[in-house]
Design a protein around this motif. Structure first.
Motif, short mmCIF file in Angstrom:
data_model
loop_
_atom_site.label_atom_id
_atom_site.label_comp_id
_atom_site.label_asym_id
_atom_site.label_seq_id
_atom_site.Cartn_x
_atom_site.Cartn_y
_atom_site.Cartn_z
N VAL A 1 0.83 -1.20 0.00
CA VAL A 1 0.00 0.00 0.00
C VAL A 1 0.87 1.25 0.00
CG1 VAL A 1 -1.78 1.29 1.23
CG2 VAL A 1 -1.86 -1.21 1.19
N GLN A 2 0.66 2.08 -0.99
CA GLN A 2 1.39 3.35 -1.09
C GLN A 2 0.63 4.49 -0.43
OE1 GLN A 2 4.59 3.33 -2.84
NE2 GLN A 2 4.04 1.22 -2.32
N ARG A 3 -0.71 4.47 -0.55
CA ARG A 3 -1.52 5.53 0.04
C ARG A 3 -2.89 4.98 0.41
NH1 ARG A 3 0.63 7.84 -4.36
NH2 ARG A 3 -1.29 7.79 -5.58
N ILE A 4 -3.46 5.57 1.45
CA ILE A 4 -4.88 5.35 1.80
C ILE A 4 -5.58 6.69 1.66
CG2 ILE A 4 -6.55 4.83 3.61
CD1 ILE A 4 -4.64 2.92 4.82
N ARG A 5 -6.73 6.67 0.96
CA ARG A 5 -7.54 7.87 0.84
C ARG A 5 -8.95 7.56 1.31
NH1 ARG A 5 -5.81 9.54 -5.35
NH2 ARG A 5 -3.68 10.27 -4.88
N LYS A 6 -9.44 8.34 2.26
CA LYS A 6 -10.80 8.16 2.76
C LYS A 6 -11.62 9.38 2.37
CE LYS A 6 -11.68 6.04 6.58
NZ LYS A 6 -12.03 4.68 6.09
N GLU B 1 -16.25 6.03 1.32
CA GLU B 1 -15.33 5.26 0.49
C GLU B 1 -13.92 5.27 1.08
OE1 GLU B 1 -16.92 5.35 -4.12
OE2 GLU B 1 -15.15 6.52 -3.56
N THR B 2 -13.24 4.13 0.93
CA THR B 2 -11.83 4.02 1.27
C THR B 2 -11.10 3.51 0.05
OG1 THR B 2 -12.29 3.52 3.59
CG2 THR B 2 -10.12 2.91 2.75
N ARG B 3 -10.02 4.21 -0.33
CA ARG B 3 -9.23 3.82 -1.50
C ARG B 3 -7.82 3.43 -1.07
NH1 ARG B 3 -10.84 6.18 -6.71
NH2 ARG B 3 -12.94 7.04 -6.49
N LEU B 4 -7.35 2.31 -1.60
CA LEU B 4 -5.97 1.89 -1.39
C LEU B 4 -5.25 1.95 -2.73
CD1 LEU B 4 -6.34 -1.32 0.83
CD2 LEU B 4 -6.27 1.08 1.55
N GLY C 1 2.88 -2.46 -12.65
CA GLY C 1 1.79 -1.51 -12.69
C GLY C 1 1.22 -1.25 -11.31
N THR C 2 0.18 -0.45 -11.24
CA THR C 2 -0.44 -0.10 -9.96
C THR C 2 -1.87 -0.62 -9.90
OG1 THR C 2 -1.27 2.04 -10.74
CG2 THR C 2 0.94 2.01 -9.79
N LEU C 3 -2.34 -0.79 -8.68
CA LEU C 3 -3.70 -1.24 -8.43
C LEU C 3 -4.33 -0.31 -7.41
CD1 LEU C 3 -6.04 -3.37 -8.54
CD2 LEU C 3 -4.86 -4.54 -6.67
N GLU C 4 -5.50 0.23 -7.74
CA GLU C 4 -6.27 1.03 -6.79
C GLU C 4 -7.55 0.28 -6.48
OE1 GLU C 4 -8.34 5.47 -6.38
OE2 GLU C 4 -7.00 5.01 -8.06
N MET C 5 -7.76 -0.02 -5.21
CA MET C 5 -8.96 -0.73 -4.78
C MET C 5 -9.85 0.24 -4.02
SD MET C 5 -7.29 -4.36 -3.54
CE MET C 5 -8.85 -5.23 -3.52
N VAL C 6 -11.16 0.20 -4.33
CA VAL C 6 -12.12 1.12 -3.71
C VAL C 6 -13.14 0.29 -2.94
CG1 VAL C 6 -13.77 2.97 -4.10
CG2 VAL C 6 -11.79 2.72 -5.63
N PHE C 7 -13.31 0.63 -1.66
CA PHE C 7 -14.22 -0.09 -0.79
C PHE C 7 -15.31 0.86 -0.30
CE2 PHE C 7 -10.07 -1.99 -0.49
CZ PHE C 7 -10.31 -3.36 -0.52
#
Length: 202
Positions: free
Chosen positions: A125-130, A134-137, A148-154
Motif C-alpha cells: 500500500v502506497q496511500r490510503i484515501r478516505k 469510500e476508502t481507496r488503497l 503496474g499499480t492497483l487502486e482498490m475502492v471499498f
C-alpha cells in the motif's frame, strides 16, 4: 522480525503518513481490509469495464482464491480473460489463435488473488484515501514493482469491494466496477482452465 519485513512495513506506514500518531489507526484500517479480503474465497457477479480509450464493456466475473479469476464479456465482445493461478490469458472465442498469456505475478491482479493478503507486512500500500463512505488503497506489488499499480475502492456499512483500477506499465488505465457481487458461491475449478476455454470456443 525479518529486516525486509520491517522495512516494508515501515515504508508503508511512512507513505500513508501513519508513522507516528496515526500508526495504530492506519494499521487497524489495513487489518480490517485484510480480514475482509481474506474471507472472500469465492465470489461471482457482474462487472462494467471502462478503458483508457473511452470504450465500455460488461460481463460476468468469477473469483476463486488463490489465483483464479475469470472475466466473460457480453456480446458483441468475444473475449474471455482467465487467470489459472499461473497465467492470465485472453481467449478470443471467435478465433482459432492461441491465447495471449502474461504471468499472473506480472499483473496487479496478483495482489487481489493471493491466498493470504497482509497489506501492512508486504508494504504494497502506497496511500490510503478516505472520502465519505469510500476508502481507496493505492498499491504496487513490492515483489514486481514494474507490473503496474492497483487502486482498490471499498464502500462501508458493510465493508465491500466496489471497484478497482489497474494501470499497466504503459500507463493504460482500466476500471472494473462490480455489481451484484455474491460471496460464498461454489465455482467449479474447470471455469478457470485456459485450455478448456481454448477447446470450447464457438
Amino acid at each position: 522480525m525479518k529486516r525486509r519485513t520491517f522495512i516494508a512495513g515501515s515504508t508503508a506506514l511512512a507513505a500513508l503518513g501513519l508513522a507516528s500518531a496515526g500508526h495504530a489507526q492506519g494499521a487497524e484500517e489495513l487489518a480490517r481490509i485484510d480480514t475482509y479480503l481474506n474471507a472472500m474465497r469465492e465470489a461471482g457477479g457482474r462487472f462494467v469495464q471502462f478503458n483508457s480509450d473511452g470504450s465500455r464493456s460488461e460481463g460476468e466475473l468469477w473469483i476463486r482464491k488463490p489465483g483464479l479469476m475469470r472475466f466473460e464479456y457480453d456480446a458483441p465482445h468475444s473475449h474471455v480473460v482467465i487467470s489459472d493461478g499461473v497465467w492470465v490469458a485472453v481467449v478470443d472465442r471467435r478465433s482459432n489463435d492461441d491465447a495471449n498469456r502474461v504471468p499472473l505475478s506480472r499483473t496487479p491482479l496478483n495482489l487481489i488473488l493471493r491466498d493470504n493478503i497482509d497489506l501492512l507486512r508486504t508494504g504494497a500500500v502506497q496511500r490510503i484515501r478516505k472520502s465519505g463512505a469510500e476508502t481507496r488503497l493505492i498499491m504496487i506489488d513490492p515483489d514486481e514493482p514494474d507490473s503496474g499499480t492497483l487502486e482498490m475502492v471499498f464502500t462501508e456499512n458493510p465493508l465491500s469491494l466496489s471497484r478497482w483500477i489497474t494501470t499497466n506499465p504503459q500507463g493504460q488505465r482500466t476500471e472494473i466496477q462490480l455489481t451484484d457481487l455474491q460471496e460464498g458461491v461454489s465455482i467449479p475449478r474447470g471455469m478457470f482452465s485456459i485450455e478448456a476455454a481454448l477447446t470450447n470456443r464457438g
